[in-house]
Motif scaffolding. Structure first.
Motif, PDB file in Angstrom:
ATOM      1  N   VAL A  48     -17.183  -6.534   3.282  1.00 18.92           N
ATOM      2  CA  VAL A  48     -17.895  -7.487   4.179  1.00 18.92           C
ATOM      3  C   VAL A  48     -16.870  -8.127   4.985  1.00 18.92           C
ATOM      4  O   VAL A  48     -15.959  -8.718   4.496  1.00 18.92           O
ATOM      5  CB  VAL A  48     -18.985  -8.480   3.671  1.00 18.92           C
ATOM      6  CG1 VAL A  48     -19.669  -9.284   4.837  1.00 18.92           C
ATOM      7  CG2 VAL A  48     -20.092  -7.715   2.958  1.00 18.92           C
ATOM      8  N   VAL A  49     -16.926  -7.676   6.372  1.00 14.84           N
ATOM      9  CA  VAL A  49     -15.665  -8.283   7.191  1.00 14.84           C
ATOM     10  C   VAL A  49     -16.251  -8.935   8.325  1.00 14.84           C
ATOM     11  O   VAL A  49     -17.318  -8.692   9.029  1.00 14.84           O
ATOM     12  CB  VAL A  49     -15.005  -7.006   7.660  1.00 14.84           C
ATOM     13  CG1 VAL A  49     -14.341  -6.380   6.531  1.00 14.84           C
ATOM     14  CG2 VAL A  49     -15.745  -6.102   8.412  1.00 14.84           C
ATOM     15  N   TYR A  53     -11.602  -4.765  12.193  1.00 20.30           N
ATOM     16  CA  TYR A  53     -10.284  -4.092  11.702  1.00 20.30           C
ATOM     17  C   TYR A  53     -10.347  -4.207  10.197  1.00 20.30           C
ATOM     18  O   TYR A  53      -9.674  -3.327   9.348  1.00 20.30           O
ATOM     19  CB  TYR A  53      -9.138  -4.643  12.317  1.00 20.30           C
ATOM     20  CG  TYR A  53      -8.900  -6.180  12.054  1.00 20.30           C
ATOM     21  CD1 TYR A  53      -8.471  -6.584  10.874  1.00 20.30           C
ATOM     22  CD2 TYR A  53      -9.140  -7.179  13.002  1.00 20.30           C
ATOM     23  CE1 TYR A  53      -8.235  -7.807  10.559  1.00 20.30           C
ATOM     24  CE2 TYR A  53      -8.824  -8.456  12.698  1.00 20.30           C
ATOM     25  CZ  TYR A  53      -8.380  -8.723  11.614  1.00 20.30           C
ATOM     26  OH  TYR A  53      -8.283 -10.375  11.467  1.00 20.30           O
ATOM     27  N   GLY A  54     -11.243  -5.234   9.554  1.00 22.09           N
ATOM     28  CA  GLY A  54     -11.209  -5.407   8.355  1.00 22.09           C
ATOM     29  C   GLY A  54     -11.711  -4.143   7.531  1.00 22.09           C
ATOM     30  O   GLY A  54     -11.426  -4.043   6.473  1.00 22.09           O
ATOM     31  N   GLY A  55     -12.117  -3.085   8.189  1.00 21.35           N
ATOM     32  CA  GLY A  55     -13.016  -1.906   7.648  1.00 21.35           C
ATOM     33  C   GLY A  55     -11.927  -0.860   7.810  1.00 21.35           C
ATOM     34  O   GLY A  55     -12.212   0.316   7.623  1.00 21.35           O
ATOM     35  N   PHE A  56     -10.578  -0.836   8.714  1.00 17.44           N
ATOM     36  CA  PHE A  56      -9.793   0.164   8.833  1.00 17.44           C
ATOM     37  C   PHE A  56      -9.428   0.958   7.538  1.00 17.44           C
ATOM     38  O   PHE A  56      -8.875   2.065   7.485  1.00 17.44           O
ATOM     39  CB  PHE A  56      -8.729  -0.221   9.559  1.00 17.44           C
ATOM     40  CG  PHE A  56      -9.205  -0.651  11.114  1.00 17.44           C
ATOM     41  CD1 PHE A  56     -10.307  -0.452  11.668  1.00 17.44           C
ATOM     42  CD2 PHE A  56      -8.145  -0.768  11.917  1.00 17.44           C
ATOM     43  CE1 PHE A  56     -10.928  -0.503  12.744  1.00 17.44           C
ATOM     44  CE2 PHE A  56      -8.400  -1.096  13.454  1.00 17.44           C
ATOM     45  CZ  PHE A  56      -9.716  -0.981  13.726  1.00 17.44           C
ATOM     46  N   ALA A  57      -9.145   0.114   6.339  1.00 16.16           N
ATOM     47  CA  ALA A  57      -8.939   0.908   5.208  1.00 16.16           C
ATOM     48  C   ALA A  57      -9.808   1.639   4.400  1.00 16.16           C
ATOM     49  O   ALA A  57      -9.452   2.256   3.434  1.00 16.16           O
ATOM     50  CB  ALA A  57      -8.335  -0.253   4.148  1.00 16.16           C
ATOM     51  N   ALA A  58     -10.992   1.770   5.145  1.00 17.91           N
ATOM     52  CA  ALA A  58     -12.110   2.310   4.367  1.00 17.91           C
ATOM     53  C   ALA A  58     -11.829   3.960   4.337  1.00 17.91           C
ATOM     54  O   ALA A  58     -11.973   4.673   3.346  1.00 17.91           O
ATOM     55  CB  ALA A  58     -13.349   2.088   5.166  1.00 17.91           C
ATOM     56  N   ALA A  59     -11.344   4.562   5.437  1.00 22.72           N
ATOM     57  CA  ALA A  59     -10.852   5.835   5.832  1.00 22.72           C
ATOM     58  C   ALA A  59      -9.844   6.401   4.550  1.00 22.72           C
ATOM     59  O   ALA A  59     -10.181   7.244   3.826  1.00 22.72           O
ATOM     60  CB  ALA A  59     -10.586   6.356   6.981  1.00 22.72           C
ATOM     61  N   THR A  71     -18.978   0.951   1.707  1.00 23.58           N
ATOM     62  CA  THR A  71     -19.883   0.409   2.393  1.00 23.58           C
ATOM     63  C   THR A  71     -19.070  -0.834   3.071  1.00 23.58           C
ATOM     64  O   THR A  71     -18.618  -1.686   2.486  1.00 23.58           O
ATOM     65  CB  THR A  71     -20.983  -0.233   1.817  1.00 23.58           C
ATOM     66  OG1 THR A  71     -22.045   0.665   1.498  1.00 23.58           O
ATOM     67  CG2 THR A  71     -22.109  -0.983   2.930  1.00 23.58           C
ATOM     68  N   VAL A  72     -18.970  -0.708   4.624  1.00 26.66           N
ATOM     69  CA  VAL A  72     -18.255  -1.724   5.260  1.00 26.66           C
ATOM     70  C   VAL A  72     -19.476  -2.557   6.343  1.00 26.66           C
ATOM     71  O   VAL A  72     -20.104  -1.700   6.967  1.00 26.66           O
ATOM     72  CB  VAL A  72     -17.098  -1.392   6.261  1.00 26.66           C
ATOM     73  CG1 VAL A  72     -16.377  -2.221   7.100  1.00 26.66           C
ATOM     74  CG2 VAL A  72     -16.070  -0.684   5.370  1.00 26.66           C
ATOM     75  N   VAL A  94     -14.936  -7.166  -1.415  1.00 25.11           N
ATOM     76  CA  VAL A  94     -13.783  -7.221  -0.657  1.00 25.11           C
ATOM     77  C   VAL A  94     -14.448  -8.209   0.749  1.00 25.11           C
ATOM     78  O   VAL A  94     -15.358  -7.811   1.109  1.00 25.11           O
ATOM     79  CB  VAL A  94     -13.106  -6.232   0.148  1.00 25.11           C
ATOM     80  CG1 VAL A  94     -12.095  -6.598   0.922  1.00 25.11           C
ATOM     81  CG2 VAL A  94     -12.512  -5.484  -1.206  1.00 25.11           C
ATOM     82  N   VAL A  95     -13.775  -9.212   1.072  1.00 29.65           N
ATOM     83  CA  VAL A  95     -14.269  -9.887   2.340  1.00 29.65           C
ATOM     84  C   VAL A  95     -12.965 -10.277   3.151  1.00 29.65           C
ATOM     85  O   VAL A  95     -12.120 -10.550   2.740  1.00 29.65           O
ATOM     86  CB  VAL A  95     -14.863 -11.325   1.761  1.00 29.65           C
ATOM     87  CG1 VAL A  95     -15.214 -12.195   2.959  1.00 29.65           C
ATOM     88  CG2 VAL A  95     -16.069 -11.048   0.989  1.00 29.65           C
ATOM     89  N   LEU A  96     -13.125 -10.019   4.660  1.00 32.27           N
ATOM     90  CA  LEU A  96     -12.205 -10.578   5.646  1.00 32.27           C
ATOM     91  C   LEU A  96     -12.855 -11.922   6.060  1.00 32.27           C
ATOM     92  O   LEU A  96     -13.972 -11.563   6.774  1.00 32.27           O
ATOM     93  CB  LEU A  96     -11.901  -9.585   6.608  1.00 32.27           C
ATOM     94  CG  LEU A  96     -11.119 -10.169   7.723  1.00 32.27           C
ATOM     95  CD1 LEU A  96      -9.747 -10.540   7.343  1.00 32.27           C
ATOM     96  CD2 LEU A  96     -11.166  -8.872   8.687  1.00 32.27           C
TER      97      LEU A  96
END
Length: 449
Positions: A48-49, A53-59, A71-72, A94-96
């Motif tokens: 959860v961000v 950009y906090g979800g960019f590491a998902a790929a 899930t982002v 994970v949280v940003l």
């Protein structure tokens, strides 16, 4: 024991991003060095961000764990969404945490809600298994996430502070960037003669000029100057370096080098004055570029330089104030804590960090991640200052630990620049306010080493 305020820009995507799933084995995948936390290959991961950009590491995470559902969820309402989940023992992995609705990291630490990230720092990095994660992080940037000696947060974005100017305006008049404070005063006189208000600041928000004073003092006297202030030590604000720094800024007022009306301006007003070349210099952080992008003239050449040292004897001539922000957190009660740690490891890869800088015009704590990128003049100047500073990067935390006191210190600084009292009185007034904080038993006290 440390946390920072966040001043970040950018909008969030509203979509829910998910990976593919299958019913494969939960056994760890890959070698121990490549999977140091023994992540289950098909274990779901929830992120959860507050910023996209906090979800960019998902790929890269999905590429590595192809059977895992990732899930982002981006949201500006972080506190509203997650406080009850942490309390109920069902937080995301994970949280940003940034923005007006950011979670209070110190509260989460006190409640035992965050995982210790030391094992992440000691693990092999995502890019190079021969280099530990902690060696990828710029000097001094981990301190902001340490509480009582343990690493509970990893502040990901770096705000760099300095003095902004128009390269186009400087070129037009043949002005050089000042290397010392006397050169800055001489430049101010030239600007004034050319009809440009030399120095402006947000008088309504005088913390920004206090920031510049603190930077100048730390450059003169070293890291201990601001460490003593953070630790509420007796006489810290009366330190010779502090008095010299405020005296130098008061000289701007005496010489008529502060643009008329600055004391009544808010941050947008002072920044607009810079963008219209009615003022030559402005203290601010590197979010200025994003904040004023819509009104920045073409070929303006927005550029930053560090507050110039008082003289050639300064302890940290390359010093620049940096504030690590945007904490990344892994929940202590996460369903997939190993995956959360590995997700942060991916966020600290140069590939992801470079993507963040390219798409958001923000610098990260990852060493060298912005090198070689096609970035703006403004961001390049901030990056170069940060790189050159090295272990002379200046940090302080009292403004977050004791926010009301910091506001008072800013107001006293604004009054001093307006000529209300002498620099030695400035030091005495702020020291008295700091002493009140120290003596107030209702205020939680913090310490930095």
């Amino acid at each position: 024991m440390l946390r920072r305020r966040t001043v970040l820009q950018g909008a969030l995507a509203g979509a829910l991003l998910t990976g593919c799933s299958s019913g494969g084995s939960t056994k760890p995948t890959a070698s121990p060095a490549d999977n140091p936390f023994a992540v289950g290959g098909d274990t779901p991961l929830e992120v959860v961000v507050s910023e996209e950009y906090g979800g960019f590491a998902a790929a890269p995470y999905r590429k590595k764990y192809a059977q895992a559902v990732v899930t982002v969820t981006p949201t500006k309402q972080l506190r509203d969404l997650l406080q009850s989940r942490f309390a109920a023992g069902s937080p995301p992995d994970v949280v940003l945490s940034t923005g007006d609705k950011a979670l209070t990291v110190s509260r989460l630490v006190a409640d035992g809600q965050l995982a210790d990230l030391q094992k992440l720092l000691d693990a092999p990095s995502w890019d190079n298994q021969g280099v530990p994660v902690k060696d990828l992080v710029l000097p001094g940037m981990l301190d902001a996430g340490r509480y009582e000696g343990k690493q509970y947060a990893l502040n990901y974005v770096v705000n760099v502070y300095g003095l902004w100017y128009s390269a186009q305006l400087f070129q037009k008049h043949g002005w050089d960037v000042p290397r010392t404070w006397p050169e800055l005063l001489a430049l101010g006189a030239e600007m004034k003669a050319a009809g440009v208000g030399p120095f402006t600041y947000a008088g309504v928000h005088p913390y920004y000029v206090l920031e510049a004073v603190l930077t100048l003092a730390a450059k003169a006297g070293g890291h201990d100057v601001v460490k003593r202030i953070d630790n509420l030590e007796a006489g810290a604000w009366k330190d010779q370096s502090m008095v010299r720094a405020i005296t130098a800024f008061a000289e701007l007022t005496k010489r008529g080098l502060i643009a008329q009306g600055s004391q009544q301006m808010d941050h947008i007003g002072s920044q607009t004055r810079l963008m219209t070349s009615k003022a030559g210099l402005l203290p601010c952080g590197n979010w200025l570029e994003n904040e004023m992008k819509a009104v920045t003239p073409q070929n303006f050449g927005l550029t930053m330089f560090g507050v110039p040292p008082l003289d050639g004897s300064s302890a940290m001539p390359k010093g620049v104030h940096v504030a690590p922000t945007a904490p990344l957190l892994v929940a202590a009660k996460a369903k997939n804590q190993p995956g959360g740690l590995d997700y942060l490891r991916a966020m600290l890869s140069k590939e992801v960090a470079a993507q963040v800088t390219s798409q958001t015009s923000q610098l990260t704590v990852v060493r060298g991640a912005a090198d070689g990128l096609e970035i703006s003049t403004a961001l390049r100047s901030a990056r170069d200052l940060l790189t050159a500073a090295g272990d002379q990067a200046i940090t302080w935390y009292f403004d977050t630990w004791y926010a009301e006191f910091a506001k008072t210190a800013g107001e006293i600084t604004g009054q001093c620049l307006a000529g209300a009292f002498r620099p030695d009185e400035w030091a005495a007034r702020i020291q008295a306010a700091a002493d009140q904080v120290k003596q107030d038993k209702t205020i939680t006290k913090y310490h930095r080493d």
